[in-house]
Motif scaffolding. Sequence first.
Motif, PDB file in Angstrom:
ATOM      1  N   VAL A  26       0.843  -1.200   0.000  1.00 22.03           N
ATOM      2  CA  VAL A  26       0.000   0.000   0.000  1.00 22.03           C
ATOM      3  C   VAL A  26       0.880   1.253   0.000  1.00 22.03           C
ATOM      4  O   VAL A  26       0.679   2.177  -0.788  1.00 22.03           O
ATOM      5  CB  VAL A  26      -0.950  -0.013   1.222  1.00 22.03           C
ATOM      6  N   ALA A  27       1.862   1.296   0.886  1.00 25.69           N
ATOM      7  CA  ALA A  27       2.737   2.460   1.009  1.00 25.69           C
ATOM      8  C   ALA A  27       3.612   2.635  -0.226  1.00 25.69           C
ATOM      9  O   ALA A  27       3.853   3.768  -0.670  1.00 25.69           O
ATOM     10  CB  ALA A  27       3.594   2.338   2.259  1.00 25.69           C
ATOM     11  N   GLY A  28       4.088   1.541  -0.795  1.00 24.78           N
ATOM     12  CA  GLY A  28       4.920   1.630  -1.989  1.00 24.78           C
ATOM     13  C   GLY A  28       4.177   2.232  -3.164  1.00 24.78           C
ATOM     14  O   GLY A  28       4.733   3.067  -3.898  1.00 24.78           O
ATOM     15  N   ALA A  29       2.923   1.835  -3.345  1.00 22.66           N
ATOM     16  CA  ALA A  29       2.120   2.388  -4.437  1.00 22.66           C
ATOM     17  C   ALA A  29       1.905   3.891  -4.243  1.00 22.66           C
ATOM     18  O   ALA A  29       2.013   4.674  -5.191  1.00 22.66           O
ATOM     19  CB  ALA A  29       0.783   1.655  -4.526  1.00 22.66           C
ATOM     20  N   PHE A  30       1.620   4.285  -3.013  1.00 22.62           N
ATOM     21  CA  PHE A  30       1.439   5.711  -2.713  1.00 22.62           C
ATOM     22  C   PHE A  30       2.733   6.480  -2.957  1.00 22.62           C
ATOM     23  O   PHE A  30       2.733   7.528  -3.607  1.00 22.62           O
ATOM     24  CB  PHE A  30       0.958   5.869  -1.269  1.00 22.62           C
ATOM     25  N   ALA A  31       3.839   5.961  -2.446  1.00 25.65           N
ATOM     26  CA  ALA A  31       5.123   6.655  -2.585  1.00 25.65           C
ATOM     27  C   ALA A  31       5.511   6.813  -4.051  1.00 25.65           C
ATOM     28  O   ALA A  31       6.030   7.866  -4.457  1.00 25.65           O
ATOM     29  CB  ALA A  31       6.214   5.910  -1.816  1.00 25.65           C
ATOM     30  N   ARG A  32       5.262   5.789  -4.867  1.00 27.32           N
ATOM     31  CA  ARG A  32       5.586   5.884  -6.288  1.00 27.32           C
ATOM     32  C   ARG A  32       4.767   6.979  -6.968  1.00 27.32           C
ATOM     33  O   ARG A  32       5.310   7.798  -7.722  1.00 27.32           O
ATOM     34  CB  ARG A  32       5.363   4.546  -6.993  1.00 27.32           C
ATOM     35  N   GLN A  33       3.466   7.029  -6.694  1.00 25.15           N
ATOM     36  CA  GLN A  33       2.641   8.040  -7.341  1.00 25.15           C
ATOM     37  C   GLN A  33       2.978   9.434  -6.811  1.00 25.15           C
ATOM     38  O   GLN A  33       2.989  10.402  -7.569  1.00 25.15           O
ATOM     39  CB  GLN A  33       1.154   7.761  -7.175  1.00 25.15           C
ATOM     40  N   ILE A  76     -13.857  10.395   1.394  1.00 24.80           N
ATOM     41  CA  ILE A  76     -12.723   9.540   1.016  1.00 24.80           C
ATOM     42  C   ILE A  76     -11.517   9.684   1.936  1.00 24.80           C
ATOM     43  O   ILE A  76     -10.533   8.969   1.763  1.00 24.80           O
ATOM     44  CB  ILE A  76     -12.291   9.788  -0.444  1.00 24.80           C
ATOM     45  N   ALA A  77     -11.599  10.613   2.894  1.00 19.97           N
ATOM     46  CA  ALA A  77     -10.434  10.850   3.755  1.00 19.97           C
ATOM     47  C   ALA A  77     -10.859  11.196   5.179  1.00 19.97           C
ATOM     48  O   ALA A  77     -10.356  12.131   5.788  1.00 19.97           O
ATOM     49  CB  ALA A  77      -9.576  11.965   3.161  1.00 19.97           C
ATOM     50  N   LYS A  78     -11.758  10.405   5.717  1.00 15.85           N
ATOM     51  CA  LYS A  78     -12.309  10.715   7.045  1.00 15.85           C
ATOM     52  C   LYS A  78     -11.250  10.717   8.138  1.00 15.85           C
ATOM     53  O   LYS A  78     -11.234  11.609   8.987  1.00 15.85           O
ATOM     54  CB  LYS A  78     -13.426   9.728   7.386  1.00 15.85           C
ATOM     55  N   THR A  79     -10.368   9.749   8.146  1.00 17.68           N
ATOM     56  CA  THR A  79      -9.316   9.697   9.167  1.00 17.68           C
ATOM     57  C   THR A  79      -8.273  10.770   8.904  1.00 17.68           C
ATOM     58  O   THR A  79      -7.853  11.480   9.823  1.00 17.68           O
ATOM     59  CB  THR A  79      -8.660   8.311   9.214  1.00 17.68           C
ATOM     60  N   LEU A  80      -7.846  10.913   7.664  1.00 16.30           N
ATOM     61  CA  LEU A  80      -6.843  11.903   7.301  1.00 16.30           C
ATOM     62  C   LEU A  80      -7.288  13.308   7.704  1.00 16.30           C
ATOM     63  O   LEU A  80      -6.503  14.089   8.228  1.00 16.30           O
ATOM     64  CB  LEU A  80      -6.568  11.847   5.795  1.00 16.30           C
ATOM     65  N   HIS A 123      -3.379   8.499  -0.481  1.00 17.01           N
ATOM     66  CA  HIS A 123      -3.233   8.095  -1.875  1.00 17.01           C
ATOM     67  C   HIS A 123      -4.490   8.437  -2.674  1.00 17.01           C
ATOM     68  O   HIS A 123      -4.408   8.966  -3.786  1.00 17.01           O
ATOM     69  CB  HIS A 123      -2.921   6.600  -1.948  1.00 17.01           C
ATOM     70  N   VAL A 124      -5.645   8.157  -2.107  1.00 16.71           N
ATOM     71  CA  VAL A 124      -6.904   8.467  -2.799  1.00 16.71           C
ATOM     72  C   VAL A 124      -7.040   9.977  -3.005  1.00 16.71           C
ATOM     73  O   VAL A 124      -7.465  10.436  -4.070  1.00 16.71           O
ATOM     74  CB  VAL A 124      -8.112   7.891  -2.029  1.00 16.71           C
ATOM     75  N   VAL A 125      -6.663  10.759  -2.000  1.00 15.74           N
ATOM     76  CA  VAL A 125      -6.715  12.216  -2.138  1.00 15.74           C
ATOM     77  C   VAL A 125      -5.744  12.678  -3.222  1.00 15.74           C
ATOM     78  O   VAL A 125      -6.089  13.521  -4.060  1.00 15.74           O
ATOM     79  CB  VAL A 125      -6.425  12.917  -0.792  1.00 15.74           C
ATOM     80  N   LEU A 126      -4.542  12.137  -3.238  1.00 13.90           N
ATOM     81  CA  LEU A 126      -3.569  12.495  -4.267  1.00 13.90           C
ATOM     82  C   LEU A 126      -4.114  12.160  -5.657  1.00 13.90           C
ATOM     83  O   LEU A 126      -4.037  12.982  -6.578  1.00 13.90           O
ATOM     84  CB  LEU A 126      -2.240  11.775  -4.032  1.00 13.90           C
TER      85      LEU A 126
END
Length: 143
Positions: free
Chosen positions: A7-14, A59-63, A128-131
């Motif tokens: 999960v983190a790798g996909a976010f970091a790449r994008q 889409i970002a309730k916790t964030l 990631h979804v927000v990005l």
Amino acid sequence: MDDPYVVAGAFARQFGDAEYALKRSGRMRLNKGTAEADWDAFARHLGPEFFAAVVDEGIAKTLIGAPPRRLMNDLVWAPEIPVPLKNVHELIVQGVCRVRNSYLHGEKFRGGPDGQWERDVTLIKEAHVVLQAALAWPGRANA
């Protein structure tokens, strides 16, 4: 739970791809000797409508509601009780960018209180979804 490193790798790449595009399109922080993407300008370009849409879509309730804190020089996380994010600038800079920084600088997936790994994964997924939404936003900055 999803594999946190996938999960983190996909976010970091994008995130890295977005930073590259921001710099190459001229959206860089001024008065810097090194090339740094200007996430503040990117957030301003998105505008308050973007923040409203993220809130409305849920889409970002916790964030937004319990945002990531910052690790201070004395190795204490601040603020002690995070204040919910209230605008697009905070969402991008104190939300998305801070999650990226925490992960890449080694502060995610290190243990902590019960449920911390799940919270870390949730924050990364939401960032990631927000990005992705920001990059697809009509009239967005060149990234």
